[in-house]
Design an enzyme around this catalytic site. Structure first.
Site, PDB file in Angstrom:
ATOM      1  CE  LYS A 269      -5.181  36.960  -2.484  1.00 13.72           C
ATOM      2  NZ  LYS A 269      -4.369  36.218  -3.441  1.00 13.72           N
TER       3      LYS A 269
ATOM      4  NE  ARG B 231       6.719  38.153   2.301  1.00 14.34           N
ATOM      5  CZ  ARG B 231       5.815  37.260   2.702  1.00 14.34           C
ATOM      6  NH1 ARG B 231       4.860  36.864   1.907  1.00 14.34           N
ATOM      7  NH2 ARG B 231       5.854  36.779   3.930  1.00 14.34           N
TER       8      ARG B 231
ATOM      9  CD  GLN C 181      -3.876  29.116   1.912  1.00 11.93           C
ATOM     10  OE1 GLN C 181      -3.437  27.993   1.813  1.00 11.93           O
ATOM     11  NE2 GLN C 181      -3.218  30.158   1.475  1.00 11.93           N
TER      12      GLN C 181
ATOM     13  CB  SER D   9      -7.306  44.620   4.533  1.00 13.40           C
ATOM     14  OG  SER D   9      -7.023  43.583   3.592  1.00 13.40           O
TER      15      SER D   9
ATOM     16  CE1 TYR E  41      -3.894  39.279  -0.310  1.00 13.08           C
ATOM     17  CE2 TYR E  41      -4.864  39.097   1.884  1.00 13.08           C
ATOM     18  CZ  TYR E  41      -4.370  38.505   0.740  1.00 13.08           C
ATOM     19  OH  TYR E  41      -4.355  37.139   0.634  1.00 13.08           O
ATOM     20  CG  HIS E  42      -8.513  40.404   3.165  1.00 12.87           C
ATOM     21  ND1 HIS E  42      -7.873  41.067   4.182  1.00 12.87           N
ATOM     22  CD2 HIS E  42      -8.197  39.104   3.332  1.00 12.87           C
ATOM     23  CE1 HIS E  42      -7.201  40.208   4.932  1.00 12.87           C
ATOM     24  NE2 HIS E  42      -7.383  39.005   4.438  1.00 12.87           N
TER      25      HIS E  42
ATOM     26  CD  GLU F 165      -9.417  42.651  13.354  1.00 11.44           C
ATOM     27  OE1 GLU F 165      -9.299  42.009  12.297  1.00 11.44           O
ATOM     28  OE2 GLU F 165      -8.637  42.528  14.320  1.00 11.44           O
TER      29      GLU F 165
ATOM     30  CG  ASN G 248       8.203  40.111  -9.422  1.00  9.10           C
ATOM     31  OD1 ASN G 248       7.850  39.481  -8.431  1.00  9.10           O
ATOM     32  ND2 ASN G 248       7.658  41.271  -9.755  1.00  9.10           N
TER      33      ASN G 248
ATOM     34  CB  VAL H 233      -0.634  29.178   5.760  1.00  8.20           C
ATOM     35  CG1 VAL H 233       0.161  27.884   5.751  1.00  8.20           C
ATOM     36  CG2 VAL H 233      -1.668  29.196   4.638  1.00  8.20           C
TER      37      VAL H 233
ATOM     38  CG  LEU I  26       0.426  29.613  15.274  1.00  6.34           C
ATOM     39  CD1 LEU I  26       0.020  29.904  16.713  1.00  6.34           C
ATOM     40  CD2 LEU I  26      -0.156  28.274  14.841  1.00  6.34           C
ATOM     41  CG  ASN I  27       4.089  31.344  10.768  1.00  3.89           C
ATOM     42  OD1 ASN I  27       3.730  30.289  11.287  1.00  3.89           O
ATOM     43  ND2 ASN I  27       4.215  31.487   9.460  1.00  3.89           N
TER      44      ASN I  27
ATOM     45  CB  THR J 136      -7.970  35.396   1.502  1.00  3.04           C
ATOM     46  OG1 THR J 136      -8.336  35.686   2.851  1.00  3.04           O
ATOM     47  CG2 THR J 136      -8.302  36.620   0.678  1.00  3.04           C
TER      48      THR J 136
HETATM   49  N1  LIG Z   1       0.193  32.689   3.606  1.00  6.39           N
HETATM   50  C1  LIG Z   1      -1.081  32.743   3.984  1.00  6.39           C
HETATM   51  O1  LIG Z   1      -1.406  32.565   5.150  1.00  6.39           O
HETATM   52  C2  LIG Z   1      -2.165  32.997   2.958  1.00  6.39           C
HETATM   53  C3  LIG Z   1      -3.505  32.926   3.359  1.00  6.39           C
HETATM   54  C4  LIG Z   1      -4.513  33.136   2.418  1.00  6.39           C
HETATM   55  C5  LIG Z   1      -4.183  33.400   1.092  1.00  6.39           C
HETATM   56  N2  LIG Z   1      -2.861  33.468   0.721  1.00  6.39           N
HETATM   57  C6  LIG Z   1      -2.556  33.744  -0.685  1.00  6.39           C
HETATM   58  O2  LIG Z   1      -1.692  32.729  -1.172  1.00  6.39           O
HETATM   59  C7  LIG Z   1      -0.772  33.281  -2.109  1.00  6.39           C
HETATM   60  C8  LIG Z   1       0.647  32.947  -1.667  1.00  6.39           C
HETATM   61  O3  LIG Z   1       0.869  33.508  -0.382  1.00  6.39           O
HETATM   62  P1  LIG Z   1       2.302  33.500   0.292  1.00  6.39           P
HETATM   63  O4  LIG Z   1       2.105  33.604   1.747  1.00  6.39           O
HETATM   64  O5  LIG Z   1       3.110  32.382  -0.277  1.00  6.39           O
HETATM   65  O6  LIG Z   1       2.850  34.910  -0.238  1.00  6.39           O
HETATM   66  P2  LIG Z   1       4.328  35.230  -0.776  1.00  6.39           P
HETATM   67  O7  LIG Z   1       4.467  36.702  -0.849  1.00  6.39           O
HETATM   68  O8  LIG Z   1       5.326  34.495   0.016  1.00  6.39           O
HETATM   69  O9  LIG Z   1       4.277  34.598  -2.240  1.00  6.39           O
HETATM   70  C9  LIG Z   1       3.842  35.301  -3.379  1.00  6.39           C
HETATM   71  C10 LIG Z   1       4.966  35.267  -4.386  1.00  6.39           C
HETATM   72  O10 LIG Z   1       4.508  35.899  -5.581  1.00  6.39           O
HETATM   73  C11 LIG Z   1       5.539  36.698  -6.098  1.00  6.39           C
HETATM   74  N3  LIG Z   1       4.949  37.753  -6.914  1.00  6.39           N
HETATM   75  C12 LIG Z   1       4.070  38.713  -6.539  1.00  6.39           C
HETATM   76  N4  LIG Z   1       3.799  39.527  -7.575  1.00  6.39           N
HETATM   77  C13 LIG Z   1       4.498  39.054  -8.641  1.00  6.39           C
HETATM   78  C14 LIG Z   1       4.636  39.478  -9.983  1.00  6.39           C
HETATM   79  N5  LIG Z   1       4.049  40.577 -10.438  1.00  6.39           N
HETATM   80  N6  LIG Z   1       5.429  38.747 -10.819  1.00  6.39           N
HETATM   81  C15 LIG Z   1       6.070  37.631 -10.356  1.00  6.39           C
HETATM   82  N7  LIG Z   1       5.991  37.190  -9.080  1.00  6.39           N
HETATM   83  C16 LIG Z   1       5.212  37.908  -8.235  1.00  6.39           C
HETATM   84  C17 LIG Z   1       6.257  37.241  -4.860  1.00  6.39           C
HETATM   85  O11 LIG Z   1       7.579  37.655  -5.133  1.00  6.39           O
HETATM   86  C18 LIG Z   1       6.202  36.050  -3.912  1.00  6.39           C
HETATM   87  O12 LIG Z   1       7.351  35.242  -3.995  1.00  6.39           O
HETATM   88  C19 LIG Z   1      -1.056  34.772  -2.172  1.00  6.39           C
HETATM   89  O13 LIG Z   1      -1.875  35.047  -3.280  1.00  6.39           O
HETATM   90  C20 LIG Z   1      -1.792  35.030  -0.885  1.00  6.39           C
HETATM   91  O14 LIG Z   1      -2.650  36.139  -1.015  1.00  6.39           O
HETATM   92  C21 LIG Z   1      -1.851  33.273   1.627  1.00  6.39           C
END
Ligand SMILES: NC(=O)c1ccc[n+]([C@@H]2O[C@H](COP(=O)([O-])OP(=O)(O)OC[C@H]3O[C@@H](n4cnc5c(N)ncnc54)[C@H](O)[C@@H]3O)[C@@H](O)[C@H]2O)c1
Length: 382
Positions: free
Chosen positions: A185, A35, A208, A179, A181-182, A328, A32, A211, A239-240, A144
């Site tokens: 999870k 993000r 995870q 946090s 957020y965590h 932390e 949707n 990344v 890192l990004n 996570t």
């Molecule tokens: N990127 C990392 O380093 C990392 C590390 C550990 C865990 N994660 C987990 O991996 C998953 C993906 O992470 P990411 O970095 O790609 O995040 P991201 O925000 O880029 O991707 C999540 C996507 O889900 C969509 N979304 C969220 N709520 C929604 C809803 N109600 N309906 C439809 N779409 C919805 C968002 O628009 C977004 O595009 C997440 O659950 C995140 O918590 C990511």
């Protein structure tokens, strides 16, 4: 396999969609644009422009010949969820669709409640949709490593055998997030575990680590296929962010002492881990947990690596220790197990200087769009 990717527009979702479709899976995505909308509200720009899902799916089809079905809608909305599940009839669901940023969840009450309700409600809807429309499907959920926190004992892969007063039982490994957020999870894991026990669902929960990177075999074919890239303090991973700071001539912002240690992985390995989980499903009634990272580094280690790589391209990278906005431990024991995905066949891509130089080179091409006022946004835990 028919695979439904929830959160398919995201940093990980879109590359996963291409990766699985390139390997012959029939992929559908749902998103949707939460993000993108949150970034817009907070005036946080991606490093480079990213076409919407429909445009990216069209482009991918013209390049690869593979079709990715796109569904745009909110996964909190049961009618939308029901329609997507019925249309795509998935054998595996990859659930990425959450608000994924710790700093965002700590911004204010509104951000906190959005994170709570969005993350838990989407997970609940996924559980109910699987039960209703595809009870044998395998849910691959992104958790996570932050669920475990930084305990003073080794972190096991999801479970801990506890001996107590002469008796023994295996429990979920104790979790203590740092946090909100965590914490969502952790709540997701508890929800999934409850319905695994109650309804016999098959679930893999991937713990995870952060990344890094953006290049994958598929995205390297056209820059418009690259995932979006945040370098701000709210949505950018460490890192990004450091790579962008290095290119912008902005000191690398290390929080406090910089001894905070976590498990990291290259985006290529995320895709391989998720694919391995999909292709080797959990059994019915099983909650399988893998710790998904390939190497551990402290924040100081990462800053040093970026400084060293920067020297190769004449960047004079400064490192600054700033007041830690988070609550932390800045120095702690950290020894997590991560053998499950290696046993399934993961071949890690480690963080080499070459990997960092590829990232730096990409960011240099987009240097003119870096906005340094995004580096710090003053989100404090207290
Ligand atoms: N990127 C990392 O380093 C990392 C590390 C550990 C865990 N994660 C987990 O991996 C998953 C993906 O992470 P990411 O970095 O790609 O995040 P991201 O925000 O880029 O991707 C999540 C996507 O889900 C969509 N979304 C969220 N709520 C929604 C809803 N109600 N309906 C439809 N779409 C919805 C968002 O628009 C977004 O595009 C997440 O659950 C995140 O918590 C990511």
């Amino acid at each position: 396999m028919r695979v439904l990717i929830l959160g398919g527009d995201g940093y990980l979702g879109w590359p996963t969609a291409m990766h699985l479709s390139a390997r012959g899976h029939e992929v559908a995505v749902a998103d949707n644009y939460l993000r993108r909308n949150l970034c817009q509200e907070l005036q946080l720009e991606f490093l480079h422009d990213v076409p919407d899902l429909t445009k990216r799916a069209d482009l991918w089809q013209s390049i690869s010949g593979h079709k990715i079905a796109v569904h745009v809608g909110d996964l909190n909305d049961w009618d939308f969820v029901a329609e997507v599940f019925q249309k795509s009839s998935p054998q595996a669901i990859i659930h990425y669709a959450e608000q994924p940023a710790a700093p965002y969840s700590m911004l204010d009450r509104q951000a906190a409640t959005l994170t709570l309700s969005n993350n838990l409600m989407v997970t609940a809807n996924v559980i109910f949709a699987v039960r209703e429309y595809c009870p044998d499907a395998h849910i691959v959920k992104l958790g996570t490593m932050g669920e475990y926190g930084t305990p003073n004992i080794d972190i096991e892969e999801g479970w801990l055998e506890v001996a107590h007063k002469g008796r023994q039982q295996k429990f979920l490994y104790p979790r203590q997030a740092s946090s909100l957020y965590h914490t969502t999870k952790i709540m997701d894991t508890d929800l999934l575990w409850f319905y695994v026990r109650t309804w016999g669902l098959r679930v893999t929960d991937l713990m995870q680590g952060p990344v890094y990177g953006m290049f994958t075999d598929e995205s390297s074919q056209d820059d418009r296929l690259l995932p979006f890239f945040n370098y701000d303090e709210i949505f950018g991973t460490v890192l990004n962010r450091f790579v962008v700071q290095a290119v912008a001539g902005y000191p690398l912002t290390v929080y406090g002492k910089g001894g905070q240690t976590r498990g990291y992985l290259n985006i290529k390995d995320t895709l391989n881990c998720v694919r391995l989980a999909v292709e080797n499903p959990a059994d019915p009634g099983e909650l399988r947990i893998f710790n998904q990272f390939t190497e551990t580094f402290s924040v100081n280690d990462l800053a040093e690596k970026v400084r060293e790589a920067g020297k190769q391209v004449q960047l004079n990278v400064q490192i600054e220790h700033i007041e830690n906005p988070r609550t932390e431990a800045e120095e702690h024991y950290y020894n997590p197990v991560h053998t499950g995905l290696l046993d399934l066949g993961l071949t890690p891509h480690y963080l080499s200087e070459e990997v960092l130089l590829d990232m730096i080179e990409f960011v240099m091409r987009h240097k003119s769009s870096i906005q340094t006022d995004q580096m710090l946004r003053n989100v404090k835990w207290n």
